[in-house]
Scaffold this motif. Structure first.
Motif, short mmCIF file in Angstrom:
data_model
loop_
_atom_site.label_atom_id
_atom_site.label_comp_id
_atom_site.label_asym_id
_atom_site.label_seq_id
_atom_site.Cartn_x
_atom_site.Cartn_y
_atom_site.Cartn_z
N ASP A 145 7.58 -1.42 -2.39
CA ASP A 145 7.70 0.04 -2.40
C ASP A 145 6.37 0.76 -2.26
O ASP A 145 6.32 1.98 -2.26
N TYR A 192 6.76 0.74 3.77
CA TYR A 192 7.12 1.92 3.00
C TYR A 192 6.29 3.13 3.42
O TYR A 192 6.80 4.23 3.60
N LYS A 211 7.24 4.17 7.11
CA LYS A 211 8.68 4.46 7.26
C LYS A 211 9.20 4.11 8.66
O LYS A 211 10.20 4.66 9.11
#
Length: 167
Positions: free
Chosen positions: A150, A155, A158
């Motif tokens: 995360d 992350y 994206k």
């Protein structure tokens, strides 16, 4: 109507990948990480959308310039996925030329061989524009950032789904 863009040019992709691989100090790199870096090398304007970790905020300032509205992507994830076949084919071509080890690809890694890049091509790789040089700085700054999790590269960009990554 035919429209050309380097993102969908197989030979341009080979050149970009060689450019990235020749500036890395790591032996192996994950294919997904290399694909993400290639995306930002192709679309440097998109780097301003990356969520930078606090220790790399100095790099973010490089991409704070006024964006060119003609270079904005409506759906960067979609473009990233459209680039995938060109990137994978370019990687396999670099394997056939002897610049990447085929065994590493089986484990979803790209590993440079000891084969020397021809001098003329090496000169062209080193003659990069400022914009590309900034992206290469970004790439080398993100080398130690984990790919998964995360707070990893997936992350932060994206571009690839990270929700089900093994952490």
């Amino acid at each position: 109507m035919l429209i050309y863009h380097p993102a969908f040019d197989f030979y341009n992709c080979i050149f970009r990948l060689l450019q990235l691989l020749s500036n890395l100090k790591d032996d192996e790199i994950e294919i997904e990480r290399l694909r993400i870096w290639d995306f930002y090398l192709t679309f440097p304007n998109e780097a301003r959308h990356i969520s930078f970790p606090s220790d790399l905020l100095a790099l973010k300032k490089i991409f704070k310039d006024k964006p060119n509205s003609y270079e904005d992507l409506i759906d960067s994830r979609r473009i990233f996925e459209r680039m995938k076949p060109f990137q994978i084919t370019a990687i396999k071509t670099l394997i056939s030329y002897g610049f990447i080890e085929p065994e590493a690809l089986e484990n979803n890694f790209v590993k440079r061989t000891d084969k020397e890049i021809p001098e003329e091509l090496k000169k062209r790789i080193n003659d990069v524009k400022d914009e590309r040089q900034n992206i290469i700085k970004l790439v080398t700054g993100f080398v130690d950032l984990p790919l998964y999790g995360d707070r990893g590269l997936k992350y932060r960009t994206k571009l690839i789904d990270f929700k089900y990554d093994y952490k």
